[in-house]
Design a protein around this motif. Structure first.
Motif, PDB file in Angstrom:
ATOM      1  N   CYS A   1       0.786  -1.239   0.000  1.00  9.35           N
ATOM      2  CA  CYS A   1       0.000   0.000   0.000  1.00  9.35           C
ATOM      3  C   CYS A   1       0.819   1.291   0.000  1.00  9.35           C
ATOM      4  O   CYS A   1       0.378   2.304  -0.553  1.00  9.35           O
ATOM      5  CB  CYS A   1      -0.925   0.018   1.221  1.00  9.35           C
TER       6      CYS A   1
ATOM      7  N   SER B   1       3.409   2.457  -1.431  1.00 12.63           N
ATOM      8  CA  SER B   1       3.879   3.109  -2.663  1.00 12.63           C
ATOM      9  C   SER B   1       2.867   4.137  -3.167  1.00 12.63           C
ATOM     10  O   SER B   1       3.251   5.145  -3.756  1.00 12.63           O
ATOM     11  CB  SER B   1       4.181   2.076  -3.749  1.00 12.63           C
ATOM     12  N   CYS B   2       1.587   3.916  -2.922  1.00 14.24           N
ATOM     13  CA  CYS B   2       0.553   4.879  -3.327  1.00 14.24           C
ATOM     14  C   CYS B   2       0.016   5.696  -2.150  1.00 14.24           C
ATOM     15  O   CYS B   2      -0.417   6.833  -2.325  1.00 14.24           O
ATOM     16  CB  CYS B   2      -0.625   4.156  -3.980  1.00 14.24           C
ATOM     17  N   HIS B   3       0.017   5.101  -0.968  1.00 12.63           N
ATOM     18  CA  HIS B   3      -0.606   5.747   0.196  1.00 12.63           C
ATOM     19  C   HIS B   3       0.421   6.155   1.243  1.00 12.63           C
ATOM     20  O   HIS B   3       0.217   6.002   2.442  1.00 12.63           O
ATOM     21  CB  HIS B   3      -1.672   4.819   0.797  1.00 12.63           C
TER      22      HIS B   3
ATOM     23  N   VAL C   1      -2.474   8.876  -2.593  1.00 12.23           N
ATOM     24  CA  VAL C   1      -3.644   8.690  -3.449  1.00 12.23           C
ATOM     25  C   VAL C   1      -4.899   8.696  -2.584  1.00 12.23           C
ATOM     26  O   VAL C   1      -4.937   8.125  -1.491  1.00 12.23           O
ATOM     27  CB  VAL C   1      -3.527   7.370  -4.236  1.00 12.23           C
TER      28      VAL C   1
END
Length: 121
Positions: free
Chosen positions: A54, A56-58, A64
């Motif tokens: 998670c 890498s995006c959050h 994100v």
């Protein structure tokens, strides 16, 4: 005659045992058992899953969907608002996360058990 009966019985039992152990082994690979203890913690069980799937995006400055999961407090808040479980399982119209594909049964159940057990740090 008794020796032949013994050999057949022994062979049958050996084949049965082999079939059972192979099917159980396959079953465990297909449906791994998540941690069943009541001591699932963020630091030991959940953080490694979030870091791998998670962050890498959050994470970072602009996560994100404005959903940051880099700390215990952030993950706890996301779990309390039900966003974490909604996205992991794709509930209530939410897209299943991570976008690369649904996490394994073991990982999703570990997170769900953590939530159910009170979000221990």
């Amino acid at each position: 005659m008794q020796t032949l009966h013994f050999k057949r019985t022994f062979t049958f039992l050996l084949m049965l045992f082999t079939a059972i152990s192979c099917s159980k082994e396959y079953e465990n690979e297909a449906n791994p058992t998540p941690p069943s203890d009541t001591n699932i913690t963020y630091a030991k069980h959940v953080k490694p899953i979030l870091d791998q799937n998670c962050i890498s995006c959050h994470g970072g400055n602009t996560p994100v969907a404005n959903l940051r999961l880099t700390t215990y407090e952030e993950a706890k808040a996301s779990a309390k608002s039900q966003k974490l479980v909604q996205y992991i399982f794709g509930l209530q119209g939410a897209p299943i996360m991570p976008p690369s594909g649904k996490m394994s049964f073991e990982k999703t159940q570990t997170i769900e058990n953590w939530v159910d057990q009170g979000l221990k740090e």
